[in-house]
Design an enzyme around this catalytic site. Structure first.
Site, mmCIF file in Angstrom:
data_model
loop_
_atom_site.group_PDB
_atom_site.id
_atom_site.type_symbol
_atom_site.label_atom_id
_atom_site.label_comp_id
_atom_site.label_asym_id
_atom_site.label_seq_id
_atom_site.Cartn_x
_atom_site.Cartn_y
_atom_site.Cartn_z
ATOM 1 N N ARG A 40 -7.323 -0.320 -6.604
ATOM 2 C CA ARG A 40 -7.621 0.777 -5.657
ATOM 3 C C ARG A 40 -7.769 2.049 -6.490
ATOM 4 N NH1 ARG A 40 -4.206 1.262 -0.348
ATOM 5 N NH2 ARG A 40 -6.123 2.235 0.367
ATOM 6 N N GLN B 279 -1.975 2.686 9.969
ATOM 7 C CA GLN B 279 -0.678 2.833 9.273
ATOM 8 C C GLN B 279 0.315 3.620 10.118
ATOM 9 O OE1 GLN B 279 -3.666 3.280 7.819
ATOM 10 N NE2 GLN B 279 -3.637 2.840 5.639
ATOM 11 N N ASP C 128 -1.811 10.832 -2.293
ATOM 12 C CA ASP C 128 -2.191 9.793 -3.256
ATOM 13 C C ASP C 128 -2.478 10.387 -4.623
ATOM 14 O OD1 ASP C 128 -2.819 8.612 -0.494
ATOM 15 O OD2 ASP C 128 -2.682 6.934 -1.886
ATOM 16 N N ASN D 263 -5.240 12.559 0.296
ATOM 17 C CA ASN D 263 -4.343 11.736 1.117
ATOM 18 C C ASN D 263 -5.191 11.008 2.159
ATOM 19 O OD1 ASN D 263 -1.636 10.863 1.761
ATOM 20 N ND2 ASN D 263 -1.768 12.086 3.621
ATOM 21 N N ARG E 150 0.865 -1.185 0.000
ATOM 22 C CA ARG E 150 0.000 0.000 0.000
ATOM 23 C C ARG E 150 0.894 1.225 0.000
ATOM 24 N NH1 ARG E 150 2.359 2.174 3.780
ATOM 25 N NH2 ARG E 150 0.786 3.780 3.768
ATOM 26 N N GLY E 151 0.243 2.414 -0.180
ATOM 27 C CA GLY E 151 1.018 3.639 -0.356
ATOM 28 C C GLY E 151 1.142 3.892 -1.851
HETATM 29 O O1 MRU Z 1 -4.427 3.418 2.253
HETATM 30 P P1 MRU Z 1 -2.947 3.600 2.109
HETATM 31 O O2 MRU Z 1 -2.171 3.073 3.266
HETATM 32 O O3 MRU Z 1 -2.441 3.090 0.784
HETATM 33 O O4 MRU Z 1 -2.775 5.183 2.108
HETATM 34 C C1 MRU Z 1 -1.479 5.723 1.978
HETATM 35 C C2 MRU Z 1 -1.440 7.181 2.102
HETATM 36 O O5 MRU Z 1 -2.444 7.845 2.271
HETATM 37 C C3 MRU Z 1 -0.096 7.836 1.938
HETATM 38 O O6 MRU Z 1 -0.016 9.012 2.664
HETATM 39 C C4 MRU Z 1 0.110 8.152 0.450
HETATM 40 O O7 MRU Z 1 -0.091 7.036 -0.338
HETATM 41 C C5 MRU Z 1 1.444 8.715 0.180
HETATM 42 S S1 MRU Z 1 2.659 7.458 0.238
HETATM 43 C C6 MRU Z 1 4.181 8.078 0.059
#
Ligand code: MRU
Length: 370
Positions: free
Chosen positions: A104, A216, A257, A267, A59-60
């Protein structure tokens, strides 16, 4: 501080390898188990990659993009017995993209990466660089490696730009995990300035909201920062207002994101609340993201905010915390309007308002506008 990307590569070494291409296989660290278990998972097909993204084993935003880039390669390698020519290969790549893209919806890096891989395949076939399926595999392996390496260099550049916003002794608050787990490189976006500050001998601490419901912050950001020896304080999401009000935070650094041309920042849910409170209290709010996280086409209402399963809210690590039949709304991202964003930090420089003018200018021309 005048320091080059190569100099940083010499003094800072990532402590984790969340994504690796090993002996023709894609291997990822299963982030759903961190920090309690260190389990690596092999992915063999675009379907397995899509599932790993959907279930957040990876994820991320940038990490999803890199994984999907290698997933395109798996779309060829996993099908070699059925692919006899370059037309078959292109069809397999189109199929791989269609399998992974919906995994996603909010992080733009996913479709950016699969689109870049498909375009590279088409170009290499049309210009004669790939005359066989085997040659196409080599071209695409090199392209996926470039996506990874470019991301790492972008993070170092962002880290160096972000360092200009830090003073010795600062306390930075973040949201979610925008570190090396979230990008796949081991460094990160929002965490890069603090990690580089530490590597250069500065003392900078971090406040990390737990980031319900998937935690997270508590599970991943705390793990990463503690591994780097960075002074870290975990708070509940509900404490962000108080810690800012009490003067415990010098700046906010978050990842993204998706960032729109006019400066809207998508985000992890909770970011908007931090930004509004920071604005009210005069605390600078920075969003850090590579150019692959920008969407210069869509408007704010066109972007889908992912909603995930109610069980993520009703249970914590399998333990119920509410009535089983309560109605749940579980959006996992939010959007911060540009008026609350002090600056956007990218590998190309620091972008200040007005964003609708400066985002395209900096992304296309390079160099910050401040
Ligand atoms: O749901 P996630 O854990 O994928 O969400 C991640 C985030 O919101 C991060 O802040 C974003 O992807 C930036 S990652 C460098």
């Amino acid at each position: 501080m005048n320091i080059s990307i190569n100099e940083v590569k010499r003094i800072y070494k990532p402590k984790i390898k969340p994504i690796e291409w090993r002996d023709g296989k894609l291997v990822i660290l299963d982030q759903s188990k961190v920090p309690f278990e260190t389990t690596y998972v092999e992915l063999h097909t675009p379907e397995e990659v899509a599932d790993a993204i959907r279930t957040m084993k990876v994820r991320g935003a940038p990490a999803i993009g890199i994984t999907a880039a290698y997933g395109m390669l798996l779309g060829l390698l996993g099908n070699m017995t059925r692919i006899s020519n370059l037309d078959d290969a292109l069809r397999a790549l189109e199929h791989a993209k269609s399998v992974m893209d919906p995994a996603r919806p909010t992080a733009v890096n996913l479709t950016w990466a699969t689109g870049r891989m498909l375009n590279r395949a088409r170009l290499s076939i049309s210009n004669g660089e790939a005359r066989s399926v085997r040659q196409l595999v080599d071209v695409l392996k090199a392209e996926a490696d470039s996506i990874f390496n470019e991301e790492y260099e972008a993070e170092i550049a962002m880290g160096l730009h972000g360092l200009k916003k830090l003073n010795n002794g600062d306390v930075v608050m973040t949201q979610c995990n925008a570190g090396g787990l979230a990008t796949g490189t081991g460094l990160g976006t929002a965490l890069a300035p603090v990690k580089l500050a530490k590597a250069l001998g500065m003392e900078v601490s971090m406040i990390v909201p737990e980031t319900r419901p998937w935690l997270q912050g508590a599970r991943l950001t705390v793990y990463e920062l503690v591994m780097e020896g960075i002074d870290t304080t975990l708070i509940t999401d509900t404490a962000v207002g108080l810690v800012m009000y009490r003067g415990m935070v010098n700046s906010i650094m978050v990842g993204a994101d998706r960032i729109l041309k006019d400066g809207h920042v998508f985000n992890k849910v909770g970011t908007f609340k931090e930004a509004v409170i920071a604005h009210e209290l005069g605390i600078p709010f920075y969003a850090l993201a590579p150019s692959s996280s920008f969407d210069l086409v869509n408007n704010v209402n066109d972007v889908k905010i992912e909603e995930r399963d109610p069980s993520e809210v009703k249970l914590i690590r399998g333990v119920p915390i509410t009535l089983s039949d309560v109605k749940v709304y579980n959006p996992v991202f939010d959007v911060t309007p540009p008026k609350y964003v002090t600056a956007i930090i990218t590998e190309k420089g620091i972008i200040y308002p007005p964003f609708d003018k400066n985002v395209p200018k900096v992304l296309n021309g390079g160099g910050g506008n401040g």
